[in-house]
Design a protein around this motif. Structure first.
Motif, short mmCIF file in Angstrom:
data_model
loop_
_atom_site.label_atom_id
_atom_site.label_comp_id
_atom_site.label_asym_id
_atom_site.label_seq_id
_atom_site.Cartn_x
_atom_site.Cartn_y
_atom_site.Cartn_z
N LEU A 58 0.83 -1.22 0.00
CA LEU A 58 0.00 0.00 0.00
C LEU A 58 0.86 1.26 0.00
CD1 LEU A 58 -3.01 -0.49 2.41
CD2 LEU A 58 -3.08 -0.17 -0.06
N ASN A 59 2.00 1.18 0.71
CA ASN A 59 2.88 2.36 0.76
C ASN A 59 3.52 2.66 -0.58
OD1 ASN A 59 2.47 3.03 3.38
ND2 ASN A 59 4.10 1.70 4.17
N SER A 60 3.55 1.66 -1.46
CA SER A 60 4.24 1.87 -2.74
C SER A 60 3.29 2.37 -3.84
CB SER A 60 4.95 0.59 -3.18
OG SER A 60 3.99 -0.35 -3.62
N VAL A 61 1.98 2.49 -3.55
CA VAL A 61 1.07 2.98 -4.60
C VAL A 61 0.84 4.49 -4.43
CG1 VAL A 61 -0.09 0.76 -4.79
CG2 VAL A 61 -1.11 2.53 -3.37
N SER A 62 0.50 5.13 -5.53
CA SER A 62 0.19 6.57 -5.48
C SER A 62 -1.30 6.72 -5.72
CB SER A 62 0.94 7.33 -6.57
OG SER A 62 2.26 6.90 -6.63
N PRO A 63 -2.09 6.87 -4.65
CA PRO A 63 -3.55 6.92 -4.82
C PRO A 63 -3.98 8.07 -5.70
CG PRO A 63 -2.94 6.81 -2.49
CD PRO A 63 -1.68 7.04 -3.25
N ARG A 64 -4.97 7.81 -6.56
CA ARG A 64 -5.53 8.89 -7.39
C ARG A 64 -6.66 9.54 -6.61
NH1 ARG A 64 -5.63 5.87 -13.30
NH2 ARG A 64 -3.70 4.76 -12.94
N PRO A 65 -6.89 10.84 -6.85
CA PRO A 65 -7.94 11.53 -6.11
C PRO A 65 -9.30 10.83 -6.32
CG PRO A 65 -6.68 13.06 -7.49
CD PRO A 65 -6.20 11.69 -7.82
N GLY A 66 -10.05 10.70 -5.24
CA GLY A 66 -11.39 10.13 -5.33
C GLY A 66 -11.42 8.63 -5.48
N GLU A 67 -10.27 7.98 -5.33
CA GLU A 67 -10.22 6.54 -5.53
C GLU A 67 -9.57 5.88 -4.32
OE1 GLU A 67 -9.36 5.06 -9.98
OE2 GLU A 67 -7.65 4.92 -8.65
N LEU A 68 -10.06 4.72 -3.95
CA LEU A 68 -9.38 3.94 -2.91
C LEU A 68 -8.41 3.00 -3.60
CD1 LEU A 68 -12.11 2.59 -0.42
CD2 LEU A 68 -10.34 4.29 0.02
N SER A 69 -7.17 2.92 -3.09
CA SER A 69 -6.23 1.92 -3.61
C SER A 69 -6.39 0.66 -2.78
CB SER A 69 -4.79 2.39 -3.44
OG SER A 69 -4.63 3.65 -4.03
#
Ligand code: IMP
Length: 195
Positions: free
Chosen positions: A61-72
């Motif tokens: 989870l720490n390695s993803v870059s969440p997009r606005p309005g989206e859950l990773s």
């Protein structure tokens, strides 16, 4: 199928990071009937060799870059064989690649065949992280059975069932599986975690 619209207590879209199409099929069957769209990033995330599924899920989870309005969303699962002290557990992907189903069955020959599948699913929105867990206990079949699913499905029979996971369509497997249980726990915890 009736789809509930997204509401204040439900995200509209999650982005799943996995290279495994079998997991995506099961995750879609779990989330889409709840009105949650599932976008798929087939990108291989850097995966640490951690001591627990939780540690691995958090580092992914720490390695993803969440997009606005989206859950990773990431998940990590493993097969824990009781008579082998929980092996392969966090080494399940390695055991699957190197020993295969036949190799794992050879390891339990003459031993107790009970095993637990465990799943940790994690979601992240900005800096906030939520983890949920699910497990299912069962036993290892004598030979591989069924062609559905993926990974260790042909050799795992959940307790109380006569079929292996690979003999069940995704929605039936989800009723019993570690993944189905982890996702139902996640859906229960989401409203309080991301109000
Ligand atoms: P990972 O969560 O993708 O790291 O999975 C670890 C290993 O366990 C892989 O070899 C998967 O194929 C296997 N595995 C994970 N979940 C399942 C499942 O639901 N059924 C069968 N094998 C699984």
């Amino acid at each position: 199928m009736v789809r509930a619209p997204p509401g204040p207590d439900r995200p509209g879209q999650v982005r799943v990071y996995t290279t495994n199409p079998g997991k995506v099929r099961e995750i879609r069957a779990l989330l889409e009937p709840r009105g949650i769209r599932v976008a798929w990033s087939r990108r291989r995330l850097v995966e640490i060799q951690g001591d627990s599924l939780e540690e691995v899920a958090r580092s992914k989870l720490n390695s993803v870059s969440p997009r606005p309005g989206e859950l990773s969303l990431v998940e990590d699962s493993g097969l824990f064989i009781h008579s082998l002290g929980g092996f392969p557990g966090v080494y399940s992907a390695y055991a699957y690649r190197t020993l295969g189903l036949a190799g794992v069955l050879r390891l339990v020959r003459g031993r107790d065949r009970s095993a637990t599948f465990r799943c940790v699913v994690g979601v992240r929105q900005g800096p906030e992280v939520l983890l949920a867990r699910g497990a299912v206990t069962g036993s290892l079949a004598r030979t591989a059975r069924g062609t559905l699913g993926f990974g260790f499905d042909p050799i795992f029979i959940p307790r109380g069932c006569s079929e292996s996971f690979a003999e069940m369509p995704a929605d039936v497997k989800n009723r019993y599986s570690h993944r189905g249980r982890a996702f139902r726990a996640l859906l229960r915890a989401l409203p309080a975690a991301f109000p």
